[in-house]
Write a protein that holds these residues in place. Structure first.
Motif, PDB file in Angstrom:
ATOM      1  N   TYR A 133       0.869  -1.181   0.000  1.00 19.27           N
ATOM      2  CA  TYR A 133       0.000   0.000   0.000  1.00 19.27           C
ATOM      3  C   TYR A 133       0.910   1.236   0.000  1.00 19.27           C
ATOM      4  O   TYR A 133       1.312   1.733   1.044  1.00 19.27           O
ATOM      5  N   VAL A 134       1.237   1.704  -1.189  1.00 24.65           N
ATOM      6  CA  VAL A 134       2.306   2.703  -1.338  1.00 24.65           C
ATOM      7  C   VAL A 134       1.809   4.129  -1.104  1.00 24.65           C
ATOM      8  O   VAL A 134       0.814   4.561  -1.684  1.00 24.65           O
ATOM      9  N   LEU A 135       2.537   4.830  -0.268  1.00 24.15           N
ATOM     10  CA  LEU A 135       2.321   6.263  -0.064  1.00 24.15           C
ATOM     11  C   LEU A 135       3.656   6.996  -0.121  1.00 24.15           C
ATOM     12  O   LEU A 135       3.816   7.971  -0.839  1.00 24.15           O
ATOM     13  N   ASP A 136       4.623   6.503   0.620  1.00 25.45           N
ATOM     14  CA  ASP A 136       5.923   7.159   0.769  1.00 25.45           C
ATOM     15  C   ASP A 136       6.940   6.598  -0.209  1.00 25.45           C
ATOM     16  O   ASP A 136       6.957   5.401  -0.496  1.00 25.45           O
ATOM     17  N   GLU A 137       7.819   7.475  -0.710  1.00 24.50           N
ATOM     18  CA  GLU A 137       8.776   7.048  -1.734  1.00 24.50           C
ATOM     19  C   GLU A 137       9.859   8.103  -1.938  1.00 24.50           C
ATOM     20  O   GLU A 137       9.689   9.271  -1.569  1.00 24.50           O
ATOM     21  N   PHE A 138      10.961   7.677  -2.505  1.00 25.19           N
ATOM     22  CA  PHE A 138      11.971   8.593  -3.028  1.00 25.19           C
ATOM     23  C   PHE A 138      11.828   8.582  -4.543  1.00 25.19           C
ATOM     24  O   PHE A 138      11.719   7.511  -5.153  1.00 25.19           O
ATOM     25  N   ILE A 139      11.819   9.765  -5.152  1.00 22.74           N
ATOM     26  CA  ILE A 139      11.766   9.841  -6.605  1.00 22.74           C
ATOM     27  C   ILE A 139      13.014  10.535  -7.130  1.00 22.74           C
ATOM     28  O   ILE A 139      13.632  11.349  -6.424  1.00 22.74           O
ATOM     29  N   VAL A 140      13.389  10.201  -8.356  1.00 30.82           N
ATOM     30  CA  VAL A 140      14.540  10.810  -9.030  1.00 30.82           C
ATOM     31  C   VAL A 140      14.143  11.081 -10.476  1.00 30.82           C
ATOM     32  O   VAL A 140      13.065  10.668 -10.924  1.00 30.82           O
ATOM     33  N   ALA A 141      14.997  11.758 -11.205  1.00 31.52           N
ATOM     34  CA  ALA A 141      14.719  12.031 -12.619  1.00 31.52           C
ATOM     35  C   ALA A 141      14.601  10.723 -13.402  1.00 31.52           C
ATOM     36  O   ALA A 141      15.235   9.719 -13.061  1.00 31.52           O
ATOM     37  N   LYS A 142      13.801  10.746 -14.437  1.00 33.39           N
ATOM     38  CA  LYS A 142      13.533   9.553 -15.237  1.00 33.39           C
ATOM     39  C   LYS A 142      14.814   8.858 -15.701  1.00 33.39           C
ATOM     40  O   LYS A 142      14.920   7.631 -15.669  1.00 33.39           O
ATOM     41  N   ASP A 143      15.802   9.622 -16.123  1.00 32.34           N
ATOM     42  CA  ASP A 143      17.045   9.047 -16.648  1.00 32.34           C
ATOM     43  C   ASP A 143      18.185   9.069 -15.642  1.00 32.34           C
ATOM     44  O   ASP A 143      19.356   8.908 -16.014  1.00 32.34           O
TER      45      ASP A 143
END
Length: 342
Positions: A133-143
Protein backbone atom coordinates in the motif's frame (compact mmCIF):
# COMPACT_ATOMS: atom_id res chain seq x y z
CA UNK A 1 -72.28 56.92 44.35
CA UNK A 2 -73.47 55.35 41.15
CA UNK A 3 -71.03 57.51 39.19
CA UNK A 4 -68.15 56.34 41.41
CA UNK A 5 -69.22 52.74 40.93
CA UNK A 6 -69.31 53.28 37.18
CA UNK A 7 -65.82 54.79 37.18
CA UNK A 8 -64.53 51.93 39.35
CA UNK A 9 -66.16 49.39 37.10
CA UNK A 10 -64.68 50.98 33.97
CA UNK A 11 -61.19 51.11 35.55
CA UNK A 12 -61.42 47.52 36.70
CA UNK A 13 -62.51 46.37 33.27
CA UNK A 14 -59.59 48.25 31.71
CA UNK A 15 -57.15 46.57 34.08
CA UNK A 16 -58.63 43.17 33.31
CA UNK A 17 -58.48 43.90 29.59
CA UNK A 18 -54.82 44.95 29.98
CA UNK A 19 -54.06 41.80 31.93
CA UNK A 20 -55.79 39.74 29.28
CA UNK A 21 -53.83 41.44 26.52
CA UNK A 22 -50.58 40.79 28.39
CA UNK A 23 -51.57 37.15 28.82
CA UNK A 24 -52.32 36.90 25.13
CA UNK A 25 -49.04 38.62 24.30
CA UNK A 26 -47.03 36.42 26.66
CA UNK A 27 -48.88 33.40 25.43
CA UNK A 28 -48.01 34.33 21.85
CA UNK A 29 -44.37 34.72 22.77
CA UNK A 30 -44.43 31.35 24.50
CA UNK A 31 -46.00 29.70 21.46
CA UNK A 32 -43.50 31.38 19.14
CA UNK A 33 -40.68 30.23 21.39
CA UNK A 34 -42.01 26.70 21.39
CA UNK A 35 -42.25 26.72 17.62
CA UNK A 36 -38.71 28.08 17.33
CA UNK A 37 -37.30 25.60 19.85
CA UNK A 38 -36.92 22.64 17.47
CA UNK A 39 -34.97 24.84 15.02
CA UNK A 40 -32.66 25.97 17.84
CA UNK A 41 -32.19 22.40 19.00
CA UNK A 42 -31.44 21.30 15.45
CA UNK A 43 -28.90 24.09 15.04
CA UNK A 44 -27.20 23.11 18.28
CA UNK A 45 -27.14 19.40 17.37
CA UNK A 46 -25.56 19.95 13.96
CA UNK A 47 -22.59 22.26 14.53
CA UNK A 48 -20.18 23.08 11.74
CA UNK A 49 -17.38 20.50 11.53
CA UNK A 50 -14.26 22.05 10.00
CA UNK A 51 -11.86 19.36 8.75
CA UNK A 52 -8.35 20.13 7.52
CA UNK A 53 -6.63 18.10 4.83
CA UNK A 54 -3.25 17.97 3.12
CA UNK A 55 -3.37 17.36 -0.68
CA UNK A 56 -2.02 13.80 -0.71
CA UNK A 57 -3.65 10.62 -2.04
CA UNK A 58 -4.26 9.12 1.40
CA UNK A 59 -6.96 11.70 2.05
CA UNK A 60 -9.18 10.01 -0.55
CA UNK A 61 -11.79 8.52 1.86
CA UNK A 62 -12.56 12.03 3.11
CA UNK A 63 -12.64 13.50 -0.39
CA UNK A 64 -14.99 10.72 -1.53
CA UNK A 65 -17.25 11.09 1.49
CA UNK A 66 -17.63 14.79 0.70
CA UNK A 67 -18.22 14.28 -3.02
CA UNK A 68 -20.63 11.37 -2.55
CA UNK A 69 -22.68 13.39 -0.08
CA UNK A 70 -22.22 11.00 2.84
CA UNK A 71 -21.89 13.82 5.37
CA UNK A 72 -24.91 15.67 4.01
CA UNK A 73 -26.94 12.47 4.07
CA UNK A 74 -26.12 12.19 7.77
CA UNK A 75 -27.36 15.75 8.32
CA UNK A 76 -23.85 17.06 9.01
CA UNK A 77 -22.41 20.47 8.15
CA UNK A 78 -18.81 19.71 7.13
CA UNK A 79 -16.44 22.46 5.99
CA UNK A 80 -13.37 21.39 3.99
CA UNK A 81 -10.10 23.18 4.80
CA UNK A 82 -7.10 22.74 2.49
CA UNK A 83 -3.67 23.27 4.08
CA UNK A 84 -0.23 23.62 2.53
CA UNK A 85 1.28 21.48 5.29
CA UNK A 86 0.24 19.05 7.99
CA UNK A 87 1.48 21.52 10.58
CA UNK A 88 -1.11 24.08 9.44
CA UNK A 89 -3.86 21.49 9.90
CA UNK A 90 -2.63 20.71 13.41
CA UNK A 91 -2.31 24.39 14.31
CA UNK A 92 -5.88 24.98 13.16
CA UNK A 93 -7.07 22.48 15.76
CA UNK A 94 -4.82 23.97 18.45
CA UNK A 95 -6.25 27.42 17.82
CA UNK A 96 -9.87 26.25 17.64
CA UNK A 97 -10.20 26.98 13.91
CA UNK A 98 -10.84 23.32 13.04
CA UNK A 99 -12.56 20.35 14.63
CA UNK A 100 -10.43 17.67 13.04
CA UNK A 101 -8.12 16.39 10.30
CA UNK A 102 -8.55 14.03 7.36
CA UNK A 103 -6.39 11.01 6.57
CA UNK A 104 -3.05 12.04 5.12
CA UNK A 105 -2.35 14.69 7.75
CA UNK A 106 0.98 13.61 9.27
CA UNK A 107 0.49 11.62 12.46
CA UNK A 108 3.77 12.73 14.01
CA UNK A 109 2.80 16.37 13.49
CA UNK A 110 -0.56 15.68 15.12
CA UNK A 111 1.35 14.11 18.01
CA UNK A 112 3.39 17.29 18.45
CA UNK A 113 0.10 19.14 18.90
CA UNK A 114 -1.04 16.50 21.37
CA UNK A 115 2.12 17.00 23.44
CA UNK A 116 1.67 20.79 23.34
CA UNK A 117 -1.93 20.43 24.52
CA UNK A 118 -2.51 17.02 26.15
CA UNK A 119 -5.87 15.54 25.24
CA UNK A 120 -6.22 17.79 22.19
CA UNK A 121 -7.52 15.13 19.77
CA UNK A 122 -8.42 11.52 19.16
CA UNK A 123 -7.42 9.41 16.16
CA UNK A 124 -10.42 7.55 14.73
CA UNK A 125 -8.89 6.34 11.43
CA UNK A 126 -5.30 5.94 10.29
CA UNK A 127 -3.78 5.08 6.91
CA UNK A 128 -0.98 2.50 7.06
CA UNK A 129 1.31 2.17 4.05
CA UNK A 130 4.18 -0.13 3.07
CA UNK A 131 5.60 -1.82 -0.04
CA UNK A 132 2.09 -3.02 -0.98
CA UNK A 133 0.00 0.00 0.00
CA UNK A 134 2.31 2.70 -1.34
CA UNK A 135 2.32 6.26 -0.06
CA UNK A 136 5.92 7.16 0.77
CA UNK A 137 8.78 7.05 -1.73
CA UNK A 138 11.97 8.59 -3.03
CA UNK A 139 11.77 9.84 -6.60
CA UNK A 140 14.54 10.81 -9.03
CA UNK A 141 14.72 12.03 -12.62
CA UNK A 142 13.53 9.55 -15.24
CA UNK A 143 17.05 9.05 -16.65
CA UNK A 144 18.91 9.30 -13.33
CA UNK A 145 21.70 6.73 -12.83
CA UNK A 146 20.76 6.40 -9.13
CA UNK A 147 19.45 2.92 -8.25
CA UNK A 148 18.76 2.96 -4.49
CA UNK A 149 18.58 5.22 -1.46
CA UNK A 150 22.12 4.15 -0.61
CA UNK A 151 23.29 5.88 -3.81
CA UNK A 152 22.13 9.30 -2.60
CA UNK A 153 25.35 10.18 -0.77
CA UNK A 154 26.61 13.56 -1.97
CA UNK A 155 23.42 14.36 -3.90
CA UNK A 156 20.93 17.21 -3.56
CA UNK A 157 17.92 15.93 -1.62
CA UNK A 158 14.57 17.47 -0.75
CA UNK A 159 11.45 16.43 1.12
CA UNK A 160 7.98 17.72 1.92
CA UNK A 161 7.45 20.48 4.49
CA UNK A 162 7.19 19.83 8.22
CA UNK A 163 9.02 18.03 10.98
CA UNK A 164 7.61 14.59 10.11
CA UNK A 165 8.88 14.65 6.51
CA UNK A 166 12.25 16.08 7.47
CA UNK A 167 12.84 13.63 10.31
CA UNK A 168 11.77 10.64 8.21
CA UNK A 169 13.92 11.63 5.22
CA UNK A 170 17.02 12.12 7.37
CA UNK A 171 16.40 8.91 9.35
CA UNK A 172 15.94 6.82 6.20
CA UNK A 173 19.13 8.23 4.72
CA UNK A 174 21.03 7.42 7.92
CA UNK A 175 19.71 3.84 7.93
CA UNK A 176 20.78 3.50 4.27
CA UNK A 177 24.28 4.66 5.10
CA UNK A 178 23.95 8.19 3.73
CA UNK A 179 25.45 10.15 6.60
CA UNK A 180 25.24 13.93 7.15
CA UNK A 181 22.83 14.43 4.26
CA UNK A 182 21.48 17.94 3.80
CA UNK A 183 17.74 17.85 3.11
CA UNK A 184 15.75 20.85 1.87
CA UNK A 185 12.04 21.26 2.57
CA UNK A 186 9.81 21.98 -0.42
CA UNK A 187 6.01 22.25 -0.75
CA UNK A 188 4.76 18.95 -2.14
CA UNK A 189 3.23 20.68 -5.17
CA UNK A 190 6.75 21.68 -6.26
CA UNK A 191 8.35 18.23 -6.09
CA UNK A 192 7.91 17.15 -9.71
CA UNK A 193 8.94 20.59 -10.99
CA UNK A 194 12.06 20.51 -8.79
CA UNK A 195 13.11 17.23 -10.42
CA UNK A 196 12.20 18.45 -13.92
CA UNK A 197 14.26 21.64 -13.57
CA UNK A 198 17.22 19.83 -11.98
CA UNK A 199 16.97 21.75 -8.72
CA UNK A 200 17.45 18.50 -6.78
CA UNK A 201 18.59 14.95 -7.50
CA UNK A 202 16.09 13.11 -5.30
CA UNK A 203 13.02 13.86 -3.20
CA UNK A 204 11.36 12.02 -0.35
CA UNK A 205 7.70 12.52 -1.19
CA UNK A 206 4.19 11.09 -0.95
CA UNK A 207 1.70 9.95 -3.53
CA UNK A 208 0.32 11.18 -5.88
CA UNK A 209 3.66 12.91 -6.57
CA UNK A 210 5.39 9.79 -7.86
CA UNK A 211 2.50 8.97 -10.17
CA UNK A 212 2.29 12.52 -11.52
CA UNK A 213 6.02 12.58 -12.29
CA UNK A 214 6.00 9.13 -13.89
CA UNK A 215 3.00 9.76 -16.12
CA UNK A 216 4.42 13.11 -17.22
CA UNK A 217 7.69 11.43 -18.17
CA UNK A 218 9.66 13.52 -15.67
CA UNK A 219 10.58 11.20 -12.83
CA UNK A 220 10.57 7.61 -11.61
CA UNK A 221 10.29 6.01 -8.19
CA UNK A 222 13.69 5.15 -6.76
CA UNK A 223 12.26 3.16 -3.85
CA UNK A 224 8.72 2.96 -2.42
CA UNK A 225 7.52 1.97 1.05
CA UNK A 226 10.75 3.33 2.47
CA UNK A 227 9.51 4.02 6.01
CA UNK A 228 8.42 0.41 6.54
CA UNK A 229 11.65 -0.93 5.04
CA UNK A 230 14.22 1.33 6.68
CA UNK A 231 12.58 2.56 9.88
CA UNK A 232 10.23 -0.26 10.89
CA UNK A 233 12.51 -3.04 9.69
CA UNK A 234 10.02 -4.84 7.44
CA UNK A 235 8.87 -3.72 3.95
CA UNK A 236 5.38 -5.02 4.75
CA UNK A 237 5.10 -3.43 8.20
CA UNK A 238 2.28 -0.88 8.54
CA UNK A 239 3.49 2.72 8.73
CA UNK A 240 0.74 4.87 10.19
CA UNK A 241 1.98 8.08 8.65
CA UNK A 242 -1.34 9.93 8.44
CA UNK A 243 -4.50 10.00 10.52
CA UNK A 244 -8.03 11.33 10.66
CA UNK A 245 -8.90 12.96 13.96
CA UNK A 246 -11.50 14.92 15.86
CA UNK A 247 -10.70 17.25 18.74
CA UNK A 248 -11.55 15.95 22.19
CA UNK A 249 -13.51 19.13 22.87
CA UNK A 250 -15.78 18.48 19.91
CA UNK A 251 -16.25 14.82 20.87
CA UNK A 252 -17.14 15.77 24.45
CA UNK A 253 -19.51 18.58 23.48
CA UNK A 254 -21.18 16.73 20.59
CA UNK A 255 -20.71 12.97 21.20
CA UNK A 256 -23.60 11.87 18.98
CA UNK A 257 -22.62 14.19 16.13
CA UNK A 258 -19.01 12.98 16.41
CA UNK A 259 -20.18 9.37 16.04
CA UNK A 260 -22.34 10.28 13.05
CA UNK A 261 -19.37 12.01 11.43
CA UNK A 262 -17.09 9.01 11.96
CA UNK A 263 -19.66 6.62 10.53
CA UNK A 264 -20.17 8.83 7.47
CA UNK A 265 -16.38 8.96 7.11
CA UNK A 266 -16.28 5.16 7.38
CA UNK A 267 -18.59 5.03 4.35
CA UNK A 268 -15.83 6.81 2.40
CA UNK A 269 -13.31 4.17 3.50
CA UNK A 270 -15.72 1.36 2.61
CA UNK A 271 -16.34 2.86 -0.83
CA UNK A 272 -12.61 3.03 -1.51
CA UNK A 273 -12.10 -0.59 -0.48
CA UNK A 274 -15.14 -2.05 -2.27
CA UNK A 275 -15.51 0.22 -5.30
CA UNK A 276 -12.24 2.12 -5.83
CA UNK A 277 -13.23 3.11 -9.38
CA UNK A 278 -16.10 5.13 -7.93
CA UNK A 279 -13.92 6.72 -5.23
CA UNK A 280 -10.79 7.54 -7.26
CA UNK A 281 -12.28 10.49 -9.24
CA UNK A 282 -12.44 12.40 -5.95
CA UNK A 283 -8.65 12.82 -6.09
CA UNK A 284 -9.39 15.52 -8.67
CA UNK A 285 -9.60 18.96 -7.16
CA UNK A 286 -8.12 17.90 -3.84
CA UNK A 287 -4.70 16.75 -5.10
CA UNK A 288 -2.46 17.34 -8.14
CA UNK A 289 -3.98 14.30 -9.86
CA UNK A 290 -6.49 15.01 -12.62
CA UNK A 291 -8.58 13.20 -15.23
CA UNK A 292 -7.61 9.69 -16.22
CA UNK A 293 -4.51 9.90 -14.01
CA UNK A 294 -6.71 9.17 -11.01
CA UNK A 295 -6.76 5.50 -12.05
CA UNK A 296 -2.98 5.22 -11.69
CA UNK A 297 -2.40 6.32 -8.09
CA UNK A 298 -1.57 3.50 -5.63
CA UNK A 299 -3.93 3.26 -2.68
CA UNK A 300 -3.31 3.14 1.08
CA UNK A 301 -4.91 0.82 3.54
CA UNK A 302 -7.17 2.24 6.28
CA UNK A 303 -7.73 1.13 9.86
CA UNK A 304 -10.55 2.43 12.06
CA UNK A 305 -10.27 2.81 15.83
CA UNK A 306 -12.23 -0.42 16.39
CA UNK A 307 -10.09 -2.43 13.93
CA UNK A 308 -6.56 -1.99 15.32
CA UNK A 309 -4.72 -5.19 16.24
CA UNK A 310 -2.07 -5.35 19.01
CA UNK A 311 0.60 -5.86 16.33
CA UNK A 312 -0.48 -2.76 14.44
CA UNK A 313 -0.48 -0.67 17.61
CA UNK A 314 3.04 -1.96 18.37
CA UNK A 315 4.30 -0.79 14.96
CA UNK A 316 2.49 2.52 15.44
CA UNK A 317 4.20 2.93 18.82
CA UNK A 318 7.59 2.06 17.29
CA UNK A 319 7.09 4.91 14.87
CA UNK A 320 6.24 7.35 17.67
CA UNK A 321 9.26 6.15 19.66
CA UNK A 322 11.53 7.11 16.77
CA UNK A 323 10.48 10.74 17.18
CA UNK A 324 11.12 10.54 20.91
CA UNK A 325 14.60 9.14 20.26
CA UNK A 326 15.31 11.93 17.77
CA UNK A 327 14.26 14.55 20.32
CA UNK A 328 11.29 15.73 18.22
CA UNK A 329 8.83 14.60 20.89
CA UNK A 330 9.64 16.17 24.24
CA UNK A 331 8.30 13.09 26.00
CA UNK A 332 7.24 9.55 25.20
CA UNK A 333 3.71 9.53 23.81
CA UNK A 334 1.35 6.56 23.99
CA UNK A 335 -0.44 5.71 20.75
CA UNK A 336 -3.24 3.98 22.64
CA UNK A 337 -3.95 7.16 24.60
CA UNK A 338 -4.60 8.99 21.32
CA UNK A 339 -6.96 6.41 19.81
CA UNK A 340 -10.67 7.17 19.98
CA UNK A 341 -12.68 4.80 22.14
CA UNK A 342 -16.41 4.52 21.61
Amino acid sequence: MNEKNAIFSTTANSLVDGMDRRKVLLGGIAVAGALAMPAIVRAQSTPKIRIGFWPVASGLPFFAAVDQGYFKAAGLDVEVQKHASAQQAMEAMLSGRAEGSANGVATAVLAVGEIAQPGLMKIFCSNPSNAKYVLDEFIVAKDSPLQSVADLKGTRIACGPGIQNLTIARSILEKAGVADAKVTELPIAQHVAAIATDQVDAIYTLEPTGTVGRLNGVSRVLEAGVVAKYLLGDPMAPWFGGSATLTSTFIQEHPDVAKQFMEAYRRGVTLLKTDPAKARPSLKGYTAIDGALTDEVPMNDYVFYDEFTPEQIAYFQKYFDLFTEKGIFSKKLSVESMLYKA
